[in-house]
Design a protein around this motif. Structure first.
Motif, mmCIF file in Angstrom:
data_model
loop_
_atom_site.group_PDB
_atom_site.id
_atom_site.type_symbol
_atom_site.label_atom_id
_atom_site.label_comp_id
_atom_site.label_asym_id
_atom_site.label_seq_id
_atom_site.Cartn_x
_atom_site.Cartn_y
_atom_site.Cartn_z
ATOM 1 N N TRP A 90 52.458 -10.299 3.686
ATOM 2 C CA TRP A 90 53.333 -9.893 4.767
ATOM 3 C C TRP A 90 54.746 -10.360 4.424
ATOM 4 C CZ3 TRP A 90 52.963 -6.782 8.914
ATOM 5 C CH2 TRP A 90 51.681 -6.436 9.376
ATOM 6 N N TYR A 91 55.677 -9.398 4.533
ATOM 7 C CA TYR A 91 57.086 -9.703 4.350
ATOM 8 C C TYR A 91 57.817 -9.451 5.668
ATOM 9 C CZ TYR A 91 56.802 -9.861 -0.790
ATOM 10 O OH TYR A 91 56.517 -10.206 -2.094
ATOM 11 N N VAL A 92 58.930 -10.166 5.860
ATOM 12 C CA VAL A 92 59.769 -9.968 7.037
ATOM 13 C C VAL A 92 61.176 -9.593 6.582
ATOM 14 C CG1 VAL A 92 60.334 -12.443 7.203
ATOM 15 C CG2 VAL A 92 60.637 -10.967 9.194
ATOM 16 N N GLN A 93 61.766 -8.656 7.311
ATOM 17 C CA GLN A 93 63.144 -8.248 7.029
ATOM 18 C C GLN A 93 63.968 -8.411 8.297
ATOM 19 O OE1 GLN A 93 63.792 -4.071 6.118
ATOM 20 N NE2 GLN A 93 65.523 -4.571 4.790
ATOM 21 N N TYR A 94 64.826 -9.416 8.316
ATOM 22 C CA TYR A 94 65.741 -9.599 9.437
ATOM 23 C C TYR A 94 66.884 -8.606 9.302
ATOM 24 C CZ TYR A 94 63.061 -13.847 10.077
ATOM 25 O OH TYR A 94 62.041 -14.740 10.264
ATOM 26 N N PRO A 95 67.547 -8.288 10.408
ATOM 27 C CA PRO A 95 68.611 -7.291 10.368
ATOM 28 C C PRO A 95 69.621 -7.556 9.254
ATOM 29 C CG PRO A 95 68.096 -7.871 12.625
ATOM 30 C CD PRO A 95 67.298 -8.791 11.763
ATOM 31 N N ASN A 96 69.878 -6.518 8.470
ATOM 32 C CA ASN A 96 70.878 -6.550 7.393
ATOM 33 C C ASN A 96 70.563 -7.576 6.305
ATOM 34 O OD1 ASN A 96 72.561 -4.553 8.653
ATOM 35 N ND2 ASN A 96 73.170 -6.149 10.101
ATOM 36 N N GLN A 97 69.292 -7.848 6.115
ATOM 37 C CA GLN A 97 68.907 -8.782 5.062
ATOM 38 C C GLN A 97 67.824 -8.173 4.172
ATOM 39 O OE1 GLN A 97 68.123 -12.847 6.197
ATOM 40 N NE2 GLN A 97 69.587 -12.773 7.890
ATOM 41 N N GLY A 98 67.527 -8.877 3.075
ATOM 42 C CA GLY A 98 66.443 -8.472 2.194
ATOM 43 C C GLY A 98 65.097 -8.893 2.755
ATOM 44 N N LEU A 99 64.058 -8.693 1.948
ATOM 45 C CA LEU A 99 62.714 -9.037 2.377
ATOM 46 C C LEU A 99 62.385 -10.473 1.982
ATOM 47 C CD1 LEU A 99 62.662 -5.840 2.210
ATOM 48 C CD2 LEU A 99 60.188 -6.126 1.990
ATOM 49 N N GLN A 100 61.720 -11.152 2.900
ATOM 50 C CA GLN A 100 61.336 -12.544 2.680
ATOM 51 C C GLN A 100 59.828 -12.664 2.863
ATOM 52 O OE1 GLN A 100 63.284 -15.097 5.494
ATOM 53 N NE2 GLN A 100 62.174 -16.927 4.865
ATOM 54 N N LEU A 101 59.171 -13.375 1.979
ATOM 55 C CA LEU A 101 57.722 -13.518 2.080
ATOM 56 C C LEU A 101 57.361 -14.402 3.269
ATOM 57 C CD1 LEU A 101 54.967 -12.924 0.672
ATOM 58 C CD2 LEU A 101 55.235 -15.161 -0.432
ATOM 59 N N LEU A 102 56.475 -13.900 4.129
ATOM 60 C CA LEU A 102 55.950 -14.672 5.260
ATOM 61 C C LEU A 102 54.696 -15.425 4.860
ATOM 62 C CD1 LEU A 102 55.877 -12.596 8.586
ATOM 63 C CD2 LEU A 102 56.931 -14.825 8.210
ATOM 64 N N LEU A 103 53.770 -14.723 4.252
ATOM 65 C CA LEU A 103 52.510 -15.322 3.825
ATOM 66 C C LEU A 103 51.795 -14.385 2.863
ATOM 67 C CD1 LEU A 103 50.362 -13.541 5.635
ATOM 68 C CD2 LEU A 103 50.942 -15.196 7.412
ATOM 69 N N LYS A 104 50.765 -14.923 2.211
ATOM 70 C CA LYS A 104 50.018 -14.125 1.252
ATOM 71 C C LYS A 104 48.564 -14.568 1.235
ATOM 72 C CE LYS A 104 51.295 -17.258 -2.516
ATOM 73 N NZ LYS A 104 52.021 -17.411 -3.809
ATOM 74 N N TYR A 105 47.677 -13.624 0.931
ATOM 75 C CA TYR A 105 46.277 -13.927 0.702
ATOM 76 C C TYR A 105 45.959 -13.577 -0.742
ATOM 77 C CZ TYR A 105 41.283 -13.648 0.459
ATOM 78 O OH TYR A 105 39.983 -13.837 0.064
ATOM 79 N N LEU A 106 45.499 -14.581 -1.482
ATOM 80 C CA LEU A 106 45.090 -14.332 -2.866
ATOM 81 C C LEU A 106 43.578 -14.492 -3.002
ATOM 82 C CD1 LEU A 106 47.936 -16.232 -4.790
ATOM 83 C CD2 LEU A 106 47.874 -13.855 -4.012
#
Lengths: 114, 114
Positions: A35-51
């Motif tokens: 899951w990635y999150v994109q705040y207004p006018n920003q790039g994508l930031q990793l929220l969490l991952k399942y491996l």
């Protein structure tokens, strides 16, 4: 080929309410999920991952997600949202092995209202 | 600070005028990728590169070119931009070794072609 379906394009909630953003994927092989999150006018930031391992994954900002292999789902949850959580959220899947391609869902816009 | 940088952040141009969007990462990552983000469509991969001099098409490569002459840089070239290439573009990078799997995104380049 893998695909990702985010079932809700927009989710409006009130501050301090719980939220669940739904994500289903299709793949015939083992996958890694993000899951990635994109705040207004920003790039994508990793929220969490399942491996691998525990199916309940905890991420940043109080978010968590549960991997359900039988339902091919990876829903994102937060028990109490804040105004600052207003953003677009993307679910993504990567096939296991040497393929590094990330396939993204179309995104869910979470709007937290006071 | 580990990061992916893109330049320019905003660009308005006219149909047919060649342009290049630069992408650079300082994390020594082997894998780099370009995406475009359009409303309601999520992120779609344009091109990717597994290492220096190794590039391949993604899902929407038409009208774009890339090169990977150095490990840190992965420029996106639009030889003859058209209005349907108006979009938000993201560069991303990822290590190939180590099992980290997630991609790190740049801040985005908003391109308008008139």
């Amino acid at each position: 080929a893998q695909s990702v379906t985010q079932l809700d394009s927009q989710v409006p909630v009130f501050e301090e309410a719980p939220v669940e953003l739904r994500c289903n994927y299709s793949s015939s092989v083992s996958v890694y999920l993000f899951w990635y999150v994109q705040y207004p006018n920003q790039g994508l930031q990793l929220l969490l991952k399942y491996l691998s391992g525990s199916t309940l994954v905890k991420g940043i900002n109080g978010f968590e997600a549960e991997f359900n292999k039988s339902q091919t789902s990876f829903h994102l949850r937060k028990p109490s949202v804040h105004i600052s959580d207003t953003a677009e959220y993307f679910c993504a899947v990567k096939r296991g092995g040497s393929n590094y391609k990330l396939t993204f869902g179309k995104g869910t816009l979470l709007t937290v209202n006071p | 600070e580990a990061q992916v940088t893109q330049n320019p952040r905003y660009l308005i141009t006219v149909t047919g005028k060649k342009l290049t969007v630069t992408c650079s990462q300082n994390m020594n990552h082997e894998y780099m990728s370009w995406y475009r983000q359009d409303p309601g469509l999520g992120l779609r991969q344009i091109y990717y590169s597994m290492n220096v001099e190794v590039t391949d098409k993604g899902d929407v490569p038409e009208g774009y070119k890339v090169s990977r002459k150095e490990k840190r840089n992965f420029p996106l070239i639009l030889e003859s931009p058209s209005p349907n290439q108006t979009s938000l573009y993201f560069c991303a990078s990822s290590p190939v070794q180590g099992g980290a799997h997630e991609q790190y995104f740049g801040p985005g380049t908003r391109l308008t072609v008139t």
